[in-house]
Write a protein that holds these residues in place. Structure first.
Motif, PDB file in Angstrom:
ATOM      1  N   ILE A 164     105.877  67.065  40.144  1.00  4.97           N
ATOM      2  CA  ILE A 164     105.306  67.774  38.995  1.00  4.97           C
ATOM      3  C   ILE A 164     103.800  67.554  38.922  1.00  4.97           C
ATOM      4  N   LEU A 165     103.388  66.293  38.955  1.00  5.46           N
ATOM      5  CA  LEU A 165     102.008  65.930  38.611  1.00  5.46           C
ATOM      6  C   LEU A 165     101.128  65.653  39.823  1.00  5.46           C
ATOM      7  N   ARG A 166     101.715  65.520  41.000  1.00  2.00           N
ATOM      8  CA  ARG A 166     100.971  65.263  42.243  1.00  2.00           C
ATOM      9  C   ARG A 166     100.003  64.097  42.058  1.00  2.00           C
ATOM     10  N   ASP A 167      98.693  64.372  42.073  1.00  2.43           N
ATOM     11  CA  ASP A 167      97.715  63.288  41.942  1.00  2.43           C
ATOM     12  C   ASP A 167      97.102  63.238  40.553  1.00  2.43           C
ATOM     13  N   GLY A 168      97.899  63.569  39.527  1.00  4.48           N
ATOM     14  CA  GLY A 168      97.440  63.361  38.160  1.00  4.48           C
ATOM     15  C   GLY A 168      97.400  61.878  37.842  1.00  4.48           C
ATOM     16  N   LEU A 169      96.809  61.532  36.714  1.00  4.86           N
ATOM     17  CA  LEU A 169      96.554  60.135  36.383  1.00  4.86           C
ATOM     18  C   LEU A 169      97.830  59.296  36.322  1.00  4.86           C
ATOM     19  N   LEU A 204      86.010  64.104  42.343  1.00  4.04           N
ATOM     20  CA  LEU A 204      87.382  64.594  42.430  1.00  4.04           C
ATOM     21  C   LEU A 204      87.435  65.900  43.205  1.00  4.04           C
ATOM     22  N   THR A 205      88.529  66.098  43.941  1.00  5.78           N
ATOM     23  CA  THR A 205      88.741  67.389  44.581  1.00  5.78           C
ATOM     24  C   THR A 205      89.241  68.380  43.538  1.00  5.78           C
ATOM     25  N   LEU A 206      89.162  69.663  43.834  1.00  6.39           N
ATOM     26  CA  LEU A 206      89.665  70.672  42.897  1.00  6.39           C
ATOM     27  C   LEU A 206      91.164  70.507  42.674  1.00  6.39           C
ATOM     28  N   ASP A 207      91.897  70.106  43.702  1.00  4.58           N
ATOM     29  CA  ASP A 207      93.338  69.874  43.540  1.00  4.58           C
ATOM     30  C   ASP A 207      93.590  68.716  42.580  1.00  4.58           C
ATOM     31  N   GLU A 208      92.793  67.653  42.684  1.00  2.00           N
ATOM     32  CA  GLU A 208      92.962  66.509  41.790  1.00  2.00           C
ATOM     33  C   GLU A 208      92.615  66.883  40.349  1.00  2.00           C
ATOM     34  N   ILE A 209      91.608  67.710  40.178  1.00  4.59           N
ATOM     35  CA  ILE A 209      91.270  68.182  38.832  1.00  4.59           C
ATOM     36  C   ILE A 209      92.421  69.002  38.262  1.00  4.59           C
ATOM     37  N   GLU A 210      92.975  69.887  39.088  1.00  7.65           N
ATOM     38  CA  GLU A 210      94.122  70.687  38.636  1.00  7.65           C
ATOM     39  C   GLU A 210      95.285  69.791  38.237  1.00  7.65           C
ATOM     40  N   ASP A 211      95.555  68.757  39.045  1.00  9.81           N
ATOM     41  CA  ASP A 211      96.660  67.849  38.748  1.00  9.81           C
ATOM     42  C   ASP A 211      96.451  67.124  37.424  1.00  9.81           C
ATOM     43  N   ASN A 212      95.218  66.711  37.147  1.00  7.82           N
ATOM     44  CA  ASN A 212      94.953  65.972  35.916  1.00  7.82           C
ATOM     45  C   ASN A 212      94.989  66.872  34.690  1.00  7.82           C
ATOM     46  N   ILE A 213      94.536  68.094  34.833  1.00 11.20           N
ATOM     47  CA  ILE A 213      94.638  69.025  33.705  1.00 11.20           C
ATOM     48  C   ILE A 213      96.107  69.301  33.399  1.00 11.20           C
ATOM     49  N   LEU A 214      96.920  69.502  34.444  1.00 12.97           N
ATOM     50  CA  LEU A 214      98.347  69.717  34.240  1.00 12.97           C
ATOM     51  C   LEU A 214      98.990  68.505  33.569  1.00 12.97           C
ATOM     52  N   TRP A 220      93.420  57.260  42.079  1.00 12.02           N
ATOM     53  CA  TRP A 220      93.622  56.850  40.685  1.00 12.02           C
ATOM     54  C   TRP A 220      92.335  56.264  40.106  1.00 12.02           C
ATOM     55  N   LYS A 221      91.647  55.428  40.877  1.00 10.62           N
ATOM     56  CA  LYS A 221      90.420  54.803  40.376  1.00 10.62           C
ATOM     57  C   LYS A 221      89.364  55.857  40.048  1.00 10.62           C
ATOM     58  N   ARG A 222      89.210  56.858  40.912  1.00 14.24           N
ATOM     59  CA  ARG A 222      88.224  57.923  40.655  1.00 14.24           C
ATOM     60  C   ARG A 222      88.590  58.705  39.397  1.00 14.24           C
ATOM     61  N   SER A 223      89.878  59.027  39.258  1.00 15.17           N
ATOM     62  CA  SER A 223      90.315  59.818  38.102  1.00 15.17           C
ATOM     63  C   SER A 223      90.146  59.034  36.810  1.00 15.17           C
ATOM     64  N   ARG A 224      90.549  57.771  36.830  1.00 16.88           N
ATOM     65  CA  ARG A 224      90.438  56.944  35.622  1.00 16.88           C
ATOM     66  C   ARG A 224      88.984  56.787  35.208  1.00 16.88           C
ATOM     67  N   LYS A 225      88.112  56.555  36.171  1.00 12.12           N
ATOM     68  CA  LYS A 225      86.692  56.402  35.873  1.00 12.12           C
ATOM     69  C   LYS A 225      86.114  57.688  35.302  1.00 12.12           C
ATOM     70  N   ALA A 226      86.550  58.837  35.843  1.00 15.03           N
ATOM     71  CA  ALA A 226      86.029  60.123  35.382  1.00 15.03           C
ATOM     72  C   ALA A 226      86.428  60.413  33.943  1.00 15.03           C
ATOM     73  N   MET A 227      87.640  59.991  33.557  1.00 16.53           N
ATOM     74  CA  MET A 227      88.149  60.339  32.226  1.00 16.53           C
ATOM     75  C   MET A 227      87.809  59.313  31.153  1.00 16.53           C
ATOM     76  N   ARG A 277      96.967  50.266  33.982  1.00 17.97           N
ATOM     77  CA  ARG A 277      97.475  51.626  33.833  1.00 17.97           C
ATOM     78  C   ARG A 277      97.959  51.905  32.407  1.00 17.97           C
ATOM     79  N   VAL A 278      97.456  51.145  31.443  1.00 14.54           N
ATOM     80  CA  VAL A 278      97.779  51.426  30.049  1.00 14.54           C
ATOM     81  C   VAL A 278      97.366  52.860  29.717  1.00 14.54           C
TER      82      VAL A 278
END
Length: 465
Positions: free
Chosen positions: A89-94, A256-266, A102-109, A410-411
């Motif tokens: 479902i979430l692929r590379d979402g947070l 983030l790649t565009l796919d990773e952004i899509e995963d996190n928005i989802l 995960w580290k890049r996504s967490r830092k970005a958000m 990962r809280v």
């Protein structure tokens, strides 16, 4: 003499007294994993067992939980079975990303979800809650039945859409809650192939019907990204600096790649609002069964709102409303299990000298569902008693015996956001309306991606006199 009425005990599976057979385990996990757990899971600090020939450590002891999720968190990765369920479902979402992704996504958000920034959303949360409350404006004194499980999904989506995406989610919301239910019913559940640890390319029969809904969600995300990127290209100065813009600004070789952004928005459109929505619905249900608690909450809401404070102050000024929501989170944790797998051999010794050996490959299973109802840590653990969470009593609750938002690196990044949203939404709704059970109100908690009420939550909504 204590004259308070006996607390309401909401519906939940009775702990098993006889261990299930292998076939029963499979059937129960596929139907509703919450029905699997036996008395030891609610009475012992930990259980060393085997699940399909794999060693599993079921952890309830707060000290051992801290060791696994915080003190030695680097030795524990996401468990394979959890990833087999969620990654499709979430692929590379947070929620599902690991390692550097995960580290890049967490830092970005992180900047969006600091307590200071989250408080800045209070005005939008209030506006959307008041707008949604108009849905009930014509119910009158005789009332009308609504499925509040559906309604709270719609409300939470409206708040999330406005606060994190500035209303720019490209979606028809009229059937959004149905789509969420379908997605989680089809995709957010255990398949027999998951239990057998089959590789991801092996078809999951139970999820075939969910692919269409999943693609619909991903299409919503892609259109949302395209819409915002077009705005950025046309007039960057006129673009809201919200969660969506922030993520898109992270695109690039060092971000983030565009796919990773899509995963996190989802992840945030789907799972991000779903957890709060379920907890709001369970809160309204439990409060409806506890008239003395509802009266205290209504008096508190009226007093605070009559005083005219800004909504950012409500969380601190409404301890009874907050406590009711936190107690509903205890009884019906949106994420009822936290799964990890030990990378290397590990051990932990309790204060009384008992040592737990954790071999590499062991599944470490922290179950908020059983932990929150555990007889060692809670008085009347199956009862709805919000007073546990009032300021004068909070000190009795260990940080690691109550995990509605997880713990450690990962809280849940949106915990402050969710608490503020819940108190504002409950205050707005309870200021004007009452929610009561009907003969058709017969919920049963079912574990899918979240703890959902089977049969929904039909309740009669009336205008407060």
């Amino acid at each position: 003499m204590d004259m308070r009425p006996e607390p309401f005990v909401p519906p939940a599976p009775v702990p098993r007294t006889v261990p299930p057979s292998r076939l029963e385990i499979i059937r129960t996990v596929l139907r509703n994993p919450l029905e699997l757990w036996g008395e030891p899971s609610y009475t012992l600090p930990w259980i060393d067992t085997k699940f399909f020939q794999e060693r599993t450590l079921i952890i309830n002891d707060p000290g051992l939980i801290r060791h696994v999720l915080v003190d030695n968190a680097t030795n524990y990765e996401m468990s394979e079975i959890r990833q087999l369920i969620l990654r499709p479902i979430l692929r590379d979402g947070l929620l599902t990303a690991e390692g550097q992704v995960w580290k890049r996504s967490r830092k970005a958000m992180a900047p969006v979800f600091t307590p200071r920034h989250a408080k800045g959303f209070a005005g939008q949360m209030l506006a959307k809650s008041e707008e949604y409350a108009e849905k009930y404006a014509d119910v009158g004194s005789s009332g009308r039945v609504h499925d509040v499980s559906v309604d709270m999904t719609e409300l939470a989506f409206a708040i999330l859409s406005e606060t994190l995406f500035s209303g720019d989610i490209v979606s028809e919301t009229s059937n959004f809650s149905d789509d969420v239910d379908q997605l989680l019913h089809r995709m957010g559940r255990v398949d027999p192939m998951d239990l057998l640890r089959a590789p991801p390319w092996v078809p999951r029969i139970t999820r075939i019907g969910g692919q269409r809904v999943l693609e619909k969600f991903r299409e919503i995300v892609r259109k949302t990204m395209e819409h915002r990127n077009a705005k950025i290209a046309a007039n960057p100065a006129d673009v809201p600096q919200d969660f969506l813009t922030l993520l898109l600004q992270q695109a690039g070789p060092d971000g983030l790649t565009l796919d990773e952004i899509e995963d996190n928005i989802l992840t945030f459109i789907g799972a991000g609002h779903e957890t709060t929505a379920r907890a709001l619905a369970w809160t309204l249900y439990c409060v409806a069964q506890s008239p003395h608690i509802r009266q205290v909450m209504e008096e508190e809401v009226d007093r605070v709102l009559d005083g005219g404070p800004e909504p950012v102050e409500w969380l601190e000024q409404m301890p009874n409303v907050r406590a009711a929501f936190e107690e509903a989170l205890r009884l019906y944790p949106p994420a009822p299990s936290i799964n990890r797998a030990a990378i290397k051999d590990d051990s932990w010794t309790s204060p009384d000298g008992k040592t737990v050996e954790i071999r590499a490959g062991t599944t470490a299973l922290v179950m908020p569902w059983t932990l929150h109802r555990h007889e060692l840590y809670w008085e009347k653990p199956r009862a709805f008693m919000p007073e546990r969470f009032l300021p004068e009593n909070r000190g009795k609750i260990s940080r690691f015996q109550y995990l509605p938002f997880g713990a450690g690196p990962r809280v849940c990044i949106g915990a402050t956001f969710a608490m503020q949203e819940a108190v504002i939404a409950l205050a707005v709704l309870m200021r004007r309306y009452r929610f009561d059970v009907t003969p058709q109100t017969d919920p049963w908690p079912v574990q899918k991606l979240t703890t959902q009420p089977r049969n929904g939550l039909p309740m009669r909504v009336t205008v407060r006199s």
